[in-house]
Design a protein around this motif. Structure first.
Motif, PDB file in Angstrom:
ATOM      1  N   ALA A   1       0.829  -1.206   0.000  1.00 30.40           N
ATOM      2  CA  ALA A   1       0.000   0.000   0.000  1.00 30.40           C
ATOM      3  C   ALA A   1       0.865   1.258   0.000  1.00 30.40           C
ATOM      4  CB  ALA A   1      -0.933   0.002   1.206  1.00 30.40           C
ATOM      5  N   TYR A   2       1.956   1.191   0.748  1.00 32.59           N
ATOM      6  CA  TYR A   2       2.869   2.339   0.812  1.00 32.59           C
ATOM      7  C   TYR A   2       3.497   2.601  -0.556  1.00 32.59           C
ATOM      8  CZ  TYR A   2       6.989   5.104   2.047  1.00 32.59           C
ATOM      9  OH  TYR A   2       7.956   6.078   2.107  1.00 32.59           O
ATOM     10  N   GLN A   3       3.955   1.545  -1.221  1.00 36.47           N
ATOM     11  CA  GLN A   3       4.564   1.697  -2.540  1.00 36.47           C
ATOM     12  C   GLN A   3       3.546   2.215  -3.562  1.00 36.47           C
ATOM     13  OE1 GLN A   3       7.704   1.505  -3.230  1.00 36.47           O
ATOM     14  NE2 GLN A   3       8.330   0.798  -1.195  1.00 36.47           N
ATOM     15  N   ALA A   4       2.303   1.761  -3.455  1.00 34.49           N
ATOM     16  CA  ALA A   4       1.255   2.215  -4.377  1.00 34.49           C
ATOM     17  C   ALA A   4       0.988   3.708  -4.206  1.00 34.49           C
ATOM     18  CB  ALA A   4      -0.023   1.417  -4.149  1.00 34.49           C
ATOM     19  N   ARG A   5       0.936   4.162  -2.941  1.00 38.84           N
ATOM     20  CA  ARG A   5       0.716   5.595  -2.688  1.00 38.84           C
ATOM     21  C   ARG A   5       1.866   6.416  -3.246  1.00 38.84           C
ATOM     22  NH1 ARG A   5      -1.791   6.784   3.323  1.00 38.84           N
ATOM     23  NH2 ARG A   5      -3.567   5.343   3.181  1.00 38.84           N
ATOM     24  N   ARG A   6       3.085   5.968  -3.018  1.00 39.75           N
ATOM     25  CA  ARG A   6       4.236   6.704  -3.513  1.00 39.75           C
ATOM     26  C   ARG A   6       4.208   6.783  -5.035  1.00 39.75           C
ATOM     27  NH1 ARG A   6      10.101   5.325  -1.379  1.00 39.75           N
ATOM     28  NH2 ARG A   6      10.423   6.885  -3.010  1.00 39.75           N
ATOM     29  N   ALA A   7       3.855   5.680  -5.677  1.00 40.60           N
ATOM     30  CA  ALA A   7       3.804   5.673  -7.147  1.00 40.60           C
ATOM     31  C   ALA A   7       2.756   6.648  -7.660  1.00 40.60           C
ATOM     32  CB  ALA A   7       3.501   4.261  -7.638  1.00 40.60           C
ATOM     33  N   CYS A   8       1.589   6.656  -7.031  1.00 43.78           N
ATOM     34  CA  CYS A   8       0.516   7.564  -7.430  1.00 43.78           C
ATOM     35  C   CYS A   8       0.943   9.018  -7.221  1.00 43.78           C
ATOM     36  CB  CYS A   8      -0.745   7.256  -6.622  1.00 43.78           C
ATOM     37  SG  CYS A   8      -2.156   8.330  -7.007  1.00 43.78           S
TER      38      CYS A   8
ATOM     39  N   ALA B   1      -1.735   1.980  -7.451  1.00 42.53           N
ATOM     40  CA  ALA B   1      -0.864   2.321  -8.577  1.00 42.53           C
ATOM     41  C   ALA B   1       0.395   1.462  -8.584  1.00 42.53           C
ATOM     42  CB  ALA B   1      -0.496   3.797  -8.509  1.00 42.53           C
ATOM     43  N   ARG B   2       0.889   1.209  -9.773  1.00 41.02           N
ATOM     44  CA  ARG B   2       2.128   0.456  -9.918  1.00 41.02           C
ATOM     45  C   ARG B   2       3.307   1.420  -9.935  1.00 41.02           C
ATOM     46  NH1 ARG B   2       0.046  -3.788 -14.645  1.00 41.02           N
ATOM     47  NH2 ARG B   2      -1.703  -4.642 -13.438  1.00 41.02           N
ATOM     48  N   PRO B   3       4.508   0.957  -9.536  1.00 42.76           N
ATOM     49  CA  PRO B   3       5.670   1.851  -9.456  1.00 42.76           C
ATOM     50  C   PRO B   3       5.994   2.522 -10.789  1.00 42.76           C
ATOM     51  CG  PRO B   3       6.123  -0.236  -8.362  1.00 42.76           C
ATOM     52  CD  PRO B   3       4.821  -0.406  -9.074  1.00 42.76           C
ATOM     53  N   VAL B   4       6.520   3.738 -10.705  1.00 47.36           N
ATOM     54  CA  VAL B   4       6.955   4.464 -11.899  1.00 47.36           C
ATOM     55  C   VAL B   4       8.233   3.804 -12.413  1.00 47.36           C
ATOM     56  CG1 VAL B   4       7.716   6.671 -12.841  1.00 47.36           C
ATOM     57  CG2 VAL B   4       5.929   6.615 -11.074  1.00 47.36           C
ATOM     58  N   ARG B   5       8.183   3.266 -13.592  1.00 44.91           N
ATOM     59  CA  ARG B   5       9.320   2.511 -14.121  1.00 44.91           C
ATOM     60  C   ARG B   5      10.307   3.394 -14.871  1.00 44.91           C
ATOM     61  NH1 ARG B   5       6.385  -2.425 -17.199  1.00 44.91           N
ATOM     62  NH2 ARG B   5       8.543  -2.963 -17.674  1.00 44.91           N
ATOM     63  N   ASP B   6       9.813   4.485 -15.456  1.00 45.92           N
ATOM     64  CA  ASP B   6      10.658   5.344 -16.279  1.00 45.92           C
ATOM     65  C   ASP B   6      10.163   6.776 -16.116  1.00 45.92           C
ATOM     66  OD1 ASP B   6      11.927   6.765 -18.257  1.00 45.92           O
ATOM     67  OD2 ASP B   6      11.398   5.422 -19.899  1.00 45.92           O
ATOM     68  N   ARG B   7      10.809   7.546 -15.262  1.00 46.10           N
ATOM     69  CA  ARG B   7      10.342   8.901 -14.953  1.00 46.10           C
ATOM     70  C   ARG B   7      10.349   9.793 -16.191  1.00 46.10           C
ATOM     71  NH1 ARG B   7       9.875   9.849  -9.513  1.00 46.10           N
ATOM     72  NH2 ARG B   7       9.951  12.103  -9.842  1.00 46.10           N
ATOM     73  N   ALA B   8      11.409   9.678 -16.994  1.00 39.20           N
ATOM     74  CA  ALA B   8      11.482  10.502 -18.205  1.00 39.20           C
ATOM     75  C   ALA B   8      10.369  10.127 -19.183  1.00 39.20           C
ATOM     76  CB  ALA B   8      12.848  10.342 -18.863  1.00 39.20           C
ATOM     77  N   GLY B   9      10.128   8.822 -19.331  1.00 33.80           N
ATOM     78  CA  GLY B   9       9.066   8.370 -20.222  1.00 33.80           C
ATOM     79  C   GLY B   9       7.704   8.798 -19.715  1.00 33.80           C
TER      80      GLY B   9
ATOM     81  N   ASP C   1       3.482   0.781 -17.429  1.00 32.12           N
ATOM     82  CA  ASP C   1       2.759   0.226 -16.286  1.00 32.12           C
ATOM     83  C   ASP C   1       1.891   1.282 -15.595  1.00 32.12           C
ATOM     84  OD1 ASP C   1       2.465  -2.362 -15.615  1.00 32.12           O
ATOM     85  OD2 ASP C   1       3.985  -2.425 -14.051  1.00 32.12           O
ATOM     86  N   ASP C   2       1.447   2.281 -16.360  1.00 32.66           N
ATOM     87  CA  ASP C   2       0.593   3.332 -15.815  1.00 32.66           C
ATOM     88  C   ASP C   2      -0.842   3.061 -16.287  1.00 32.66           C
ATOM     89  OD1 ASP C   2      -0.721   5.556 -14.962  1.00 32.66           O
ATOM     90  OD2 ASP C   2       0.558   7.011 -15.987  1.00 32.66           O
ATOM     91  N   LEU C   3      -1.580   2.280 -15.500  1.00 33.14           N
ATOM     92  CA  LEU C   3      -2.929   1.891 -15.918  1.00 33.14           C
ATOM     93  C   LEU C   3      -3.923   3.040 -15.803  1.00 33.14           C
ATOM     94  CD1 LEU C   3      -3.341  -1.771 -14.636  1.00 33.14           C
ATOM     95  CD2 LEU C   3      -2.433  -0.904 -16.794  1.00 33.14           C
TER      96      LEU C   3
END
Length: 408
Positions: free
Chosen positions: A33-40, A80-88, A128-130
């Motif tokens: 849950a913590y990782q999902a919040r951070r990703a969002c 939310a799933r983790p941000v895999r590519d910030r630039a993308g 991975d940004d649904l």
């Protein structure tokens, strides 16, 4: 202002990030849950950065666009799933802003826009940004529907809703349902559109979905009520919509004016069967006309013409003959000078004008213009908008002729 709203969004983001860290440290929030919040929250910051860059380029007030974003508070619920590519990811938000400029062009190339939305949907899936994939599928579906590719549009809407549910995005799910309902309404399937609107209201629950999703749902409920002949419900939904814009400081906008005009339209329709509210309607009409001046509409705009037409009808019902005739003569001048707006066919334009004649008691003129629009549709089978609405137009003409027979 846009700056104040941006500060508020950043403050909410910082507060939610801080409280999430504290909850995680106390063991009250699990690692997933913590990782999902951070990703969002990371995605909210990246989107705000893209918006801030656009504001610097455009040098304008970004409040309207900021109000259209997913609420930061939703990050407390999203999976939310983790941000895999910030630039993308940042590039995707920039692409969305660029596509918005393309979509705002009245002469837009719909196939090209549909291809761009599909490309961005696929890019969002790859990142991975649904949530973004859901947004893009919804925008793609709307374009497909307007291109009369209904099956493809429904498939895209299904993807939009499924992805929203996968990550628990209340906002994305509500918007997907509303968009789908609007398409069904476009194809005159009132029953399906009503069910979808009810599902959207249920999906919203008591949570915050932001101005954009909530206003879209209320607009849909207004349209459904109008088309279903439930004018009291239409008036109630329109009043709620205007109050929503007021709460966000957006009462002097064309969107808020449209809500007020929907309320006036319902009031005038109710006045045909129950004249007891005529005084309230005429007062509302004057408020609408004042708002038209406040918004600063062009003299030749269709919104100004429609507001004058509705106001004339309201004053006529209230027994204010001189005022009604004054407003109607101004409306008539604009009607005679009007031309189809970009993207509106001559047949559709003619039928809209016929409706304004009918609402002001010019039944014979309105019926003749309706017949003219129907004849245009027969001669121009490539005008898919007229083809799709032919049944609805025939019913309107029949009702007008029935009234003519009663009032002779």
């Amino acid at each position: 202002s846009g700056l104040a709203h941006l500060d508020a969004m950043l403050a909410t983001e910082a507060d939610l990030r801080r409280t999430s860290c504290q909850a995680r440290a106390r063991g009250e929030l699990g690692a997933p849950a913590y990782q999902a919040r951070r990703a969002c929250l990371d995605r909210r910051l990246l989107e705000l950065r893209a918006r801030a860059e656009a504001a610097e380029d455009a040098a304008d007030d970004q409040l309207p666009t900021l109000l259209r974003l997913v609420p930061v508070a939703e990050c407390a619920e999203q999976r939310a799933r983790p941000v895999r590519d910030r630039a993308g990811q940042l590039g995707l938000y920039r692409d969305l802003l660029a596509s918005n400029l393309l979509a705002s062009n009245a002469l837009q190339d719909r196939p090209a826009l549909a291809r761009e939305y599909l490309r961005m949907e696929e890019s969002a899936v790859a990142l991975d940004d649904l949530e973004m994939a859901s947004r893009m599928a919804g925008l793609l579906a709307w374009q497909l529907a307007r291109m009369r590719k209904l099956d493809d549009a429904r498939a895209a809407y299904l993807r939009a809703r499924e992805r929203a549910r996968d990550i628990g995005s209340r906002t994305a799910e509500v918007r997907a349902l509303v968009w789908r309902a609007k398409v069904e309404l476009m194809y005159v399937d009132l029953a399906t559109a009503t069910v979808l609107a009810q599902e959207a209201r249920a999906a919203m629950g008591g949570g915050e979905v932001g101005l954009l999703a909530e206003s879209e749902l209320l607009e849909l409920e207004v349209d459904l009520a109008h088309q279903g002949g439930r004018q009291r419900d239409a008036a109630t939904a329109a009043a709620r919509l205007f109050a929503l814009y007021q709460a966000h400081g957006r009462e002097a906008t064309t969107e808020a004016l449209s809500a007020r005009m929907s309320q006036l339209r319902a009031c005038v329709e109710l006045g045909k069967v129950d004249p007891s509210g005529a005084a309230t309607c005429s007062a509302l009409a004057d408020d609408v006309l004042a708002q038209v001046d406040q918004v600063g509409l062009a003299e030749t705009s269709s919104e100004r013409r429609r507001s004058l037409s509705l106001a004339a009808g309201a004053h006529r019902q209230a027994g204010h003959g001189a005022r009604a005739e004054e407003l109607w003569q101004e409306t008539l001048g604009l009607l005679r000078a009007s031309k189809p707006e970009p993207g509106v066919s001559p047949g559709t334009h003619t039928f809209l004008l016929a409706g304004e004649l009918v609402v002001n008691g010019r039944l014979r003129e309105g019926a003749a213009m309706m017949q003219e629009a129907l004849d245009y549709g027969t001669k121009h089978p490539a005008d898919l908008g007229m083809v799709a609405k032919r049944g609805e137009h025939l019913l309107a003409l029949g009702e007008t002729l029935r009234l003519l027979g009663e009032w002779r």
